[in-house]
Design a protein around this motif. Structure first.
Motif, PDB file in Angstrom:
ATOM      1  N   CYS A   1       0.771  -1.277   0.120  1.00 26.09           N
ATOM      2  CA  CYS A   1       0.033  -0.053  -0.027  1.00 26.09           C
ATOM      3  C   CYS A   1       0.838   1.215  -0.038  1.00 26.09           C
ATOM      4  CB  CYS A   1      -0.905  -0.090   1.121  1.00 26.09           C
ATOM      5  SG  CYS A   1      -2.020  -1.435   1.098  1.00 26.09           S
ATOM      6  N   THR A   2       1.859   1.502   0.740  1.00 19.12           N
ATOM      7  CA  THR A   2       2.993   2.236   0.682  1.00 19.12           C
ATOM      8  C   THR A   2       3.427   2.654  -0.858  1.00 19.12           C
ATOM      9  OG1 THR A   2       3.425   1.965   3.173  1.00 19.12           O
ATOM     10  CG2 THR A   2       5.073   3.192   1.662  1.00 19.12           C
ATOM     11  N   THR A   3       4.019   1.452  -1.487  1.00 17.22           N
ATOM     12  CA  THR A   3       4.442   1.437  -2.790  1.00 17.22           C
ATOM     13  C   THR A   3       3.353   2.060  -3.676  1.00 17.22           C
ATOM     14  OG1 THR A   3       6.022  -0.315  -2.358  1.00 17.22           O
ATOM     15  CG2 THR A   3       5.381   0.137  -4.612  1.00 17.22           C
ATOM     16  N   GLU A   4       2.312   1.644  -3.758  1.00 19.18           N
ATOM     17  CA  GLU A   4       1.202   2.166  -4.460  1.00 19.18           C
ATOM     18  C   GLU A   4       0.964   3.584  -4.415  1.00 19.18           C
ATOM     19  OE1 GLU A   4      -3.040   0.353  -6.006  1.00 19.18           O
ATOM     20  OE2 GLU A   4      -2.614   0.093  -3.951  1.00 19.18           O
ATOM     21  N   GLY A   5       0.985   4.202  -2.871  1.00 19.70           N
ATOM     22  CA  GLY A   5       0.655   5.650  -2.542  1.00 19.70           C
ATOM     23  C   GLY A   5       1.886   6.366  -3.010  1.00 19.70           C
ATOM     24  N   LEU A   6       3.018   5.591  -3.074  1.00 15.85           N
ATOM     25  CA  LEU A   6       4.297   6.478  -3.696  1.00 15.85           C
ATOM     26  C   LEU A   6       4.302   6.601  -5.037  1.00 15.85           C
ATOM     27  CD1 LEU A   6       6.948   5.022  -0.999  1.00 15.85           C
ATOM     28  CD2 LEU A   6       6.087   7.615  -1.245  1.00 15.85           C
ATOM     29  N   ASP A   7       3.961   5.428  -5.629  1.00 16.90           N
ATOM     30  CA  ASP A   7       3.541   5.527  -7.253  1.00 16.90           C
ATOM     31  C   ASP A   7       2.905   6.439  -7.934  1.00 16.90           C
ATOM     32  OD1 ASP A   7       5.874   3.504  -6.948  1.00 16.90           O
ATOM     33  OD2 ASP A   7       4.370   1.649  -7.870  1.00 16.90           O
ATOM     34  N   PHE A   8       1.415   6.504  -7.135  1.00 13.30           N
ATOM     35  CA  PHE A   8       0.481   7.619  -7.597  1.00 13.30           C
ATOM     36  C   PHE A   8       1.094   8.890  -7.398  1.00 13.30           C
ATOM     37  CE2 PHE A   8      -2.684   3.872  -7.875  1.00 13.30           C
ATOM     38  CZ  PHE A   8      -3.228   4.338  -9.095  1.00 13.30           C
ATOM     39  N   THR A   9       1.747   9.096  -5.959  1.00 15.23           N
ATOM     40  CA  THR A   9       2.226  10.332  -5.856  1.00 15.23           C
ATOM     41  C   THR A   9       3.379  10.890  -6.823  1.00 15.23           C
ATOM     42  OG1 THR A   9       1.839  10.074  -3.532  1.00 15.23           O
ATOM     43  CG2 THR A   9       3.730  11.590  -4.223  1.00 15.23           C
ATOM     44  N   ALA A  10       4.256   9.919  -6.981  1.00 10.32           N
ATOM     45  CA  ALA A  10       5.229  10.215  -8.175  1.00 10.32           C
ATOM     46  C   ALA A  10       4.586  10.762  -9.583  1.00 10.32           C
ATOM     47  CB  ALA A  10       6.083   8.889  -8.298  1.00 10.32           C
TER      48      ALA A  10
ATOM     49  N   HIS B   1       5.150   9.330   4.546  1.00 12.88           N
ATOM     50  CA  HIS B   1       5.839   9.123   3.151  1.00 12.88           C
ATOM     51  C   HIS B   1       5.584  10.113   2.023  1.00 12.88           C
ATOM     52  CE1 HIS B   1       6.078   4.771   4.342  1.00 12.88           C
ATOM     53  NE2 HIS B   1       5.166   4.912   4.936  1.00 12.88           N
ATOM     54  N   ASP B   2       5.237  11.488   2.623  1.00  9.87           N
ATOM     55  CA  ASP B   2       4.955  12.826   1.894  1.00  9.87           C
ATOM     56  C   ASP B   2       4.184  12.324   0.533  1.00  9.87           C
ATOM     57  OD1 ASP B   2       5.442  15.277   1.430  1.00  9.87           O
ATOM     58  OD2 ASP B   2       7.175  14.996   0.302  1.00  9.87           O
ATOM     59  N   LEU B   3       2.957  11.921   0.883  1.00  3.52           N
ATOM     60  CA  LEU B   3       2.219  11.420  -0.188  1.00  3.52           C
ATOM     61  C   LEU B   3       1.225  12.648  -0.785  1.00  3.52           C
ATOM     62  CD1 LEU B   3       0.592   8.069   1.114  1.00  3.52           C
ATOM     63  CD2 LEU B   3       2.455   8.426  -0.475  1.00  3.52           C
ATOM     64  N   LYS B   4       1.205  12.961  -2.017  1.00  7.66           N
ATOM     65  CA  LYS B   4       0.465  14.000  -2.626  1.00  7.66           C
ATOM     66  C   LYS B   4      -0.748  13.805  -3.147  1.00  7.66           C
ATOM     67  CE  LYS B   4       4.145  16.564  -2.062  1.00  7.66           C
ATOM     68  NZ  LYS B   4       4.533  16.992  -0.679  1.00  7.66           N
ATOM     69  N   ILE B   5      -1.399  12.605  -2.738  1.00 13.64           N
ATOM     70  CA  ILE B   5      -2.745  12.129  -3.118  1.00 13.64           C
ATOM     71  C   ILE B   5      -3.570  12.413  -2.073  1.00 13.64           C
ATOM     72  CG2 ILE B   5      -2.111  10.599  -5.291  1.00 13.64           C
ATOM     73  CD1 ILE B   5      -2.096   8.630  -3.293  1.00 13.64           C
ATOM     74  N   VAL B   6      -4.889  12.474  -2.434  1.00 16.62           N
ATOM     75  CA  VAL B   6      -5.989  12.523  -1.286  1.00 16.62           C
ATOM     76  C   VAL B   6      -6.288  10.835  -0.850  1.00 16.62           C
ATOM     77  CG1 VAL B   6      -8.451  13.058  -0.812  1.00 16.62           C
ATOM     78  CG2 VAL B   6      -7.152  14.472  -2.516  1.00 16.62           C
ATOM     79  N   LEU B   7      -6.498  10.803   0.546  1.00 15.05           N
ATOM     80  CA  LEU B   7      -6.626   9.555   0.894  1.00 15.05           C
ATOM     81  C   LEU B   7      -8.058   9.512   1.745  1.00 15.05           C
ATOM     82  CD1 LEU B   7      -3.185   8.811   2.629  1.00 15.05           C
ATOM     83  CD2 LEU B   7      -3.964   8.102   0.363  1.00 15.05           C
ATOM     84  N   GLY B   8      -8.993   8.490   1.286  1.00 13.03           N
ATOM     85  CA  GLY B   8     -10.108   8.681   1.782  1.00 13.03           C
ATOM     86  C   GLY B   8     -10.424   7.572   3.026  1.00 13.03           C
ATOM     87  N   SER B   9     -11.049   7.813   4.237  1.00 15.81           N
ATOM     88  CA  SER B   9     -11.466   6.917   5.236  1.00 15.81           C
ATOM     89  C   SER B   9     -12.658   6.255   5.081  1.00 15.81           C
ATOM     90  CB  SER B   9     -11.200   7.544   6.389  1.00 15.81           C
ATOM     91  OG  SER B   9     -11.439   6.877   7.609  1.00 15.81           O
ATOM     92  N   ASP B  10     -12.835   5.005   4.884  1.00 18.41           N
ATOM     93  CA  ASP B  10     -14.017   4.314   4.915  1.00 18.41           C
ATOM     94  C   ASP B  10     -14.254   3.329   6.195  1.00 18.41           C
ATOM     95  OD1 ASP B  10     -16.577   3.647   3.754  1.00 18.41           O
ATOM     96  OD2 ASP B  10     -15.663   1.647   2.893  1.00 18.41           O
TER      97      ASP B  10
END
Length: 155
Positions: free
Chosen positions: A46-55, A85-94
Motif C-alpha cells: 500500500c505504501t508503494t502504491e501510494g508513492l507510485d501515484f504520488t510520483a 511518506h510525503d504522499l501528494k494524493i487524497v486519502l479517503g477513510s471508509d
C-alpha cells in the motif's frame, strides 16, 4: 456484493479524507477520476502504491484527473501515513465500510488457509461524465500507477 461494470455510472462516493477534508466524486464532474482501493495504510504494498501515484500526481493533474486512495483506516492513521511518506494524493477513510461495500471491493479473502473479509486492491477510472471507463481487479502494484496514467491520458 455489488458488482460494478465498465460503461456504467460510478457509484456515489462521498467520503471523509486525510487532513479533515472531504471528497465528493460528483463535485468533480468534467474531470476524470482515479479511485483506488487498498487494504491497509503503511503496509509495504500500500505504501508503494501510494508513492507510485504520488510520483505521477503532476501528470495525473495535467491529464485532468483527480486521484483518491481509499481504505478502511481511521483518518488519524491516514494523516500519519500521508505525512510519513510525503504522499501528494487524497486519502479517503471508509471506516464504516459503506463505500468499499458499494464499490464491490469488500470481499472474502484467503491467507494461509484462513478466510476473512478484506479490501480487494482494485482501481476504477471514471470518465468526465461520471461513467466507469476502466476497472482493474486484484491489482499487482508494480507498474500499476503508470498503466492507470496511460489509460487516463488516452481517455
Amino acid at each position: 456484493m455489488t458488482q460494478i461494470a465498465e460503461n456504467t455510472p460510478a457509484p456515489a462516493l462521498n467520503i471523509t479524507t486525510d487532513g479533515g477534508g472531504h471528497f465528493d466524486l460528483s463535485a468533480h464532474k468534467g474531470k476524470k477520476a482515479v479511485v483506488y482501493f487498498y487494504p491497509k495504510a503503511d503496509t509495504p504494498g500500500c505504501t508503494t502504491e501510494g508513492l507510485d501515484f504520488t510520483a505521477l500526481a503532476d501528470q495525473f493533474a495535467e491529464a485532468n484527473t483527480v486521484v483518491i486512495g481509499i481504505s478502511r483506516d481511521k483518518v488519524t492513521k491516514l494523516d500519519r501515513f500521508k505525512s510519513k511518506h510525503d504522499l501528494k494524493i487524497v486519502l479517503g477513510s471508509d471506516e464504516d465500510g459503506v463505500v468499499t461495500e458499494a464499490w464491490g471491493v469488500w470481499i472474502l479473502k484467503k491467507l494461509y488457509g484462513r478466510e476473512y473479509m478484506g479490501i480487494e486492491r482494485a482501481t476504477f477510472l471514471i470518465d468526465t461524465n461520471g461513467q466507469i471507463a476502466r476497472i482493474w481487479h486484484n491489482v499487482k502494484v508494480k507498474g500499476h500507477a503508470d498503466e492507470v496514467l496511460q489509460a487516463a491520458q488516452a481517455l
